[in-house]
Design a protein around this motif. Structure first.
Motif, PDB file in Angstrom:
ATOM      1  N   GLU A   1     -22.491  89.996 -12.538  1.00 46.43           N
ATOM      2  CA  GLU A   1     -22.531  90.025 -11.079  1.00 46.43           C
ATOM      3  C   GLU A   1     -21.165  90.422 -10.513  1.00 46.43           C
ATOM      4  O   GLU A   1     -21.081  91.213  -9.573  1.00 46.43           O
TER       5      GLU A   1
ATOM      6  N   LYS B   1     -18.606  69.095  -5.914  1.00 47.93           N
ATOM      7  CA  LYS B   1     -18.386  70.545  -6.022  1.00 47.93           C
ATOM      8  C   LYS B   1     -17.221  70.851  -6.955  1.00 47.93           C
ATOM      9  O   LYS B   1     -17.287  71.776  -7.765  1.00 47.93           O
TER      10      LYS B   1
ATOM     11  N   LYS C   1     -20.081  80.564  -4.655  1.00 49.22           N
ATOM     12  CA  LYS C   1     -21.452  80.108  -4.889  1.00 49.22           C
ATOM     13  C   LYS C   1     -21.567  78.586  -4.743  1.00 49.22           C
ATOM     14  O   LYS C   1     -22.482  78.085  -4.096  1.00 49.22           O
TER      15      LYS C   1
ATOM     16  N   ALA D   1     -21.407  77.421  -1.249  1.00 45.01           N
ATOM     17  CA  ALA D   1     -22.615  77.792  -0.507  1.00 45.01           C
ATOM     18  C   ALA D   1     -23.845  77.056  -1.051  1.00 45.01           C
ATOM     19  O   ALA D   1     -24.976  77.376  -0.675  1.00 45.01           O
ATOM     20  N   ASP D   2     -23.611  76.102  -1.968  1.00 49.75           N
ATOM     21  CA  ASP D   2     -24.692  75.330  -2.591  1.00 49.75           C
ATOM     22  C   ASP D   2     -25.681  76.212  -3.332  1.00 49.75           C
ATOM     23  O   ASP D   2     -26.881  75.926  -3.367  1.00 49.75           O
ATOM     24  N   GLN D   3     -25.179  77.295  -3.921  1.00 50.95           N
ATOM     25  CA  GLN D   3     -26.009  78.173  -4.747  1.00 50.95           C
ATOM     26  C   GLN D   3     -25.841  77.784  -6.211  1.00 50.95           C
ATOM     27  O   GLN D   3     -24.756  77.352  -6.615  1.00 50.95           O
ATOM     28  N   PRO D   4     -26.883  77.949  -7.005  1.00 48.53           N
ATOM     29  CA  PRO D   4     -26.765  77.618  -8.431  1.00 48.53           C
ATOM     30  C   PRO D   4     -25.851  78.613  -9.150  1.00 48.53           C
ATOM     31  O   PRO D   4     -25.768  79.785  -8.770  1.00 48.53           O
TER      32      PRO D   4
END
Length: 161
Positions: free
Chosen positions: A131, A76, A115, A118-121
């Protein structure tokens, strides 16, 4: 044979740690250090400050902004460093931890951090900026509120310290 499945991070020491963001002054400039540690933040931050002191002969302003226990912290951390590689800040003098410094808007780093944890791309950086703009216009919590006085310059007064 008894097997036990646990979802607690405290029970999974082999591949867990923390990913953190530090607001730190280096060479008179406020930058962000992206880092990871298998130990507590209260152990890692003093090491960075002492390493800085040994080179610069003073302690910098430093404030932990985010620190979260997570699985696979190294991956990460590397994701965030790669994402912000064009914003890498090179300190004038080398010290332990100086390779993970970036000079980019704090709120953008915080959104990317959120992100990744939260393991979001992560979208293209321009999309992340859009965003963030949307979040800032609709953010009642103030988490992504832009700071007064510019996007990268941070002062103690702005932090409310």
């Amino acid at each position: 044979m008894n097997l036990r499945v646990s979802t607690s991070l405290d029970s999974l020491p082999q591949d867990r740690g923390i990913v953190y963001l530090l607001d730190i002054e280096v060479d008179g400039k406020q930058v962000t250090k992206i880092g990871m540690s298998k130990r507590e933040i209260t152990d890692r931050v003093p090491e960075i400050l002492v390493a800085y002191f040994k080179v610069y002969r003073h302690f910098p302003y430093c404030k932990p902004m985010k620190f979260t226990k997570t699985l696979d912290p190294l991956a990460k951390e590397q994701t965030l460093l790669e994402y912000f590689k064009e914003y890498k800040y090179e300190s004038l003098l080398p010290f332990s931890g100086c390779q993970e410094l970036v000079d980019v808007e704090v709120q953008l780093i915080k959104l990317a951090y959120k992100k990744v944890l939260a393991d979001q791309p992560l979208p293209a950086i321009e999309e992340l900026r859009k965003e963030l703009d949307e979040l800032q216009s609709n953010d009642a919590s103030g988490e992504f509120k832009p700071r007064a006085g510019g996007k990268t310059k941070r002062t103690i007064a702005e932090e409310g310290v």
